[in-house]
Design a protein around this motif. Sequence first.
Motif, PDB file in Angstrom:
ATOM      1  N   MET A 176       0.899  -1.041  -0.001  1.00 42.33           N
ATOM      2  CA  MET A 176       0.120  -0.047  -0.056  1.00 42.33           C
ATOM      3  C   MET A 176       0.841   1.405   0.050  1.00 42.33           C
ATOM      4  N   ASP A 177       1.807   1.249   0.866  1.00 38.40           N
ATOM      5  CA  ASP A 177       2.901   2.309   0.930  1.00 38.40           C
ATOM      6  C   ASP A 177       3.336   2.795  -0.530  1.00 38.40           C
ATOM      7  N   LYS A 178       3.841   1.457  -1.275  1.00 40.99           N
ATOM      8  CA  LYS A 178       4.342   1.666  -2.698  1.00 40.99           C
ATOM      9  C   LYS A 178       3.391   2.241  -3.580  1.00 40.99           C
ATOM     10  N   TRP A 179       2.179   2.173  -3.554  1.00 41.00           N
ATOM     11  CA  TRP A 179       1.061   2.807  -4.426  1.00 41.00           C
ATOM     12  C   TRP A 179       1.263   4.299  -4.002  1.00 41.00           C
ATOM     13  N   GLN A 180       1.294   4.498  -2.765  1.00 38.30           N
ATOM     14  CA  GLN A 180       1.509   6.130  -2.267  1.00 38.30           C
ATOM     15  C   GLN A 180       2.673   6.565  -2.886  1.00 38.30           C
ATOM     16  N   ASP A 184       2.774   9.930  -5.305  1.00 40.38           N
ATOM     17  CA  ASP A 184       3.702  10.878  -5.249  1.00 40.38           C
ATOM     18  C   ASP A 184       5.057  11.253  -5.779  1.00 40.38           C
ATOM     19  N   LYS A 185       5.234  10.154  -6.653  1.00 35.71           N
ATOM     20  CA  LYS A 185       6.747  10.166  -7.504  1.00 35.71           C
ATOM     21  C   LYS A 185       7.819  10.123  -6.690  1.00 35.71           C
ATOM     22  N   ASP A 186       7.866   9.464  -5.521  1.00 32.62           N
ATOM     23  CA  ASP A 186       8.725   9.493  -4.471  1.00 32.62           C
ATOM     24  C   ASP A 186       9.796   8.318  -5.033  1.00 32.62           C
ATOM     25  N   VAL A 187      10.795   8.760  -5.824  1.00 34.93           N
ATOM     26  CA  VAL A 187      11.337   7.946  -6.567  1.00 34.93           C
ATOM     27  C   VAL A 187      12.785   7.360  -5.292  1.00 34.93           C
ATOM     28  N   ALA A 188      12.986   8.342  -4.374  1.00 33.39           N
ATOM     29  CA  ALA A 188      13.946   8.013  -3.524  1.00 33.39           C
ATOM     30  C   ALA A 188      13.604   6.705  -2.734  1.00 33.39           C
ATOM     31  N   LYS A 189      12.298   6.572  -2.328  1.00 30.29           N
ATOM     32  CA  LYS A 189      11.737   5.373  -1.617  1.00 30.29           C
ATOM     33  C   LYS A 189      11.497   4.283  -2.428  1.00 30.29           C
ATOM     34  N   LEU A 190      10.658   4.386  -3.460  1.00 29.95           N
ATOM     35  CA  LEU A 190      11.048   3.234  -4.413  1.00 29.95           C
ATOM     36  C   LEU A 190      12.392   2.729  -5.054  1.00 29.95           C
ATOM     37  N   GLU A 191      13.163   3.525  -5.180  1.00 28.99           N
ATOM     38  CA  GLU A 191      14.621   2.950  -5.539  1.00 28.99           C
ATOM     39  C   GLU A 191      15.021   2.149  -4.353  1.00 28.99           C
ATOM     40  N   GLU A 217      11.888   2.300 -14.977  1.00 33.92           N
ATOM     41  CA  GLU A 217      10.599   2.337 -14.156  1.00 33.92           C
ATOM     42  C   GLU A 217      10.942   3.787 -13.124  1.00 33.92           C
ATOM     43  N   LEU A 218      11.938   3.892 -12.604  1.00 23.07           N
ATOM     44  CA  LEU A 218      12.150   5.049 -12.050  1.00 23.07           C
ATOM     45  C   LEU A 218      12.142   6.241 -12.600  1.00 23.07           C
ATOM     46  N   GLU A 219      12.731   6.266 -14.114  1.00 21.41           N
ATOM     47  CA  GLU A 219      12.776   7.355 -14.744  1.00 21.41           C
ATOM     48  C   GLU A 219      11.285   7.705 -15.227  1.00 21.41           C
ATOM     49  N   ILE A 220      10.646   6.666 -15.624  1.00 18.85           N
ATOM     50  CA  ILE A 220       8.948   6.918 -15.864  1.00 18.85           C
ATOM     51  C   ILE A 220       8.326   7.665 -14.940  1.00 18.85           C
ATOM     52  N   ILE A 221       8.579   7.176 -13.661  1.00 20.31           N
ATOM     53  CA  ILE A 221       7.767   7.742 -12.456  1.00 20.31           C
ATOM     54  C   ILE A 221       8.320   9.158 -12.217  1.00 20.31           C
ATOM     55  N   GLU A 222       9.601   9.212 -12.140  1.00 16.27           N
ATOM     56  CA  GLU A 222      10.226  10.504 -12.059  1.00 16.27           C
ATOM     57  C   GLU A 222       9.623  11.561 -12.910  1.00 16.27           C
ATOM     58  N   SER A 223       9.812  11.162 -14.325  1.00 20.39           N
ATOM     59  CA  SER A 223       9.519  12.187 -15.614  1.00 20.39           C
ATOM     60  C   SER A 223       7.813  12.573 -15.667  1.00 20.39           C
ATOM     61  N   GLY A 224       7.397  11.471 -14.895  1.00 14.46           N
ATOM     62  CA  GLY A 224       5.702  11.720 -14.925  1.00 14.46           C
ATOM     63  C   GLY A 224       5.143  11.096 -16.423  1.00 14.46           C
ATOM     64  N   SER A 225       5.960  10.367 -17.231  1.00 11.90           N
ATOM     65  CA  SER A 225       5.669   9.976 -18.533  1.00 11.90           C
ATOM     66  C   SER A 225       4.300   8.850 -18.119  1.00 11.90           C
ATOM     67  N   ILE A 226       4.392   8.307 -17.087  1.00 11.77           N
ATOM     68  CA  ILE A 226       3.322   7.719 -16.532  1.00 11.77           C
ATOM     69  C   ILE A 226       3.174   8.086 -14.946  1.00 11.77           C
ATOM     70  N   TRP A 227       2.167   8.856 -14.892  1.00  9.24           N
ATOM     71  CA  TRP A 227       1.890   9.149 -13.305  1.00  9.24           C
ATOM     72  C   TRP A 227       0.892   8.401 -12.635  1.00  9.24           C
ATOM     73  N   TYR A 228       1.231   7.399 -11.903  1.00 10.52           N
ATOM     74  CA  TYR A 228       0.203   6.745 -11.302  1.00 10.52           C
ATOM     75  C   TYR A 228      -0.387   7.579 -10.074  1.00 10.52           C
ATOM     76  N   LYS A 229      -1.527   8.270 -10.617  1.00  9.73           N
ATOM     77  CA  LYS A 229      -2.222   9.204  -9.639  1.00  9.73           C
ATOM     78  C   LYS A 229      -2.845   8.663  -8.557  1.00  9.73           C
ATOM     79  N   LYS A 230      -3.402   7.501  -8.815  1.00  6.49           N
ATOM     80  CA  LYS A 230      -4.333   6.672  -7.538  1.00  6.49           C
ATOM     81  C   LYS A 230      -4.518   5.406  -7.766  1.00  6.49           C
TER      82      LYS A 230
END
Length: 149
Positions: A33-37, A41-48, A69-82
């Motif tokens: 569940m934290d991972k989804w958040q 939040d595009k929190d690549v530090a925690k995801l990394e 995957e981290l690049e995609i999240i950080e750049s927002g090319s896919i933003w997992y909003k919810k």
Amino acid sequence: MKKHFFIFTLLLFSVSFTFAQSSTEQEIEKLSMDKWQWMADKDVAKLEKLFDDKAKFVHMSGSWKKDRELEIIESGSIWYKKADVHDTAIEISGNTALVWNRITLTAHVRGNDVENEFTVTEVYQKQGEEWKMLALTFSSVRDTHEIEH
């Protein structure tokens, strides 16, 4: 009467014990569940830190490794909003945890908000004191799909 009360109490205890999650399952569910958040939040530090260096990710548009995957999240090319999680099943086998989440994902992709139903499979491995994600796979499903527990 005492015999019936004792049997009822024993039955109630065994049923509640059967449905109770282990502390490891609770830990894994919270991490998932934290991972989804963190993704929202595009929190690549925690995801990394969560993603194993050899982790693999499978999406509708392709598959790739951790750095992409981290690049995609950080750049927002896919933003997992919810990610609305409707159901979760967890199985632990040794130092490996398998998680299935049935979700409705709201994401921002190529300039548009999209909503899709998925069952997401996550694989975690206990490495020392930490759990690391080894794989995350999105499977497109109908909204009536149910995870077998």
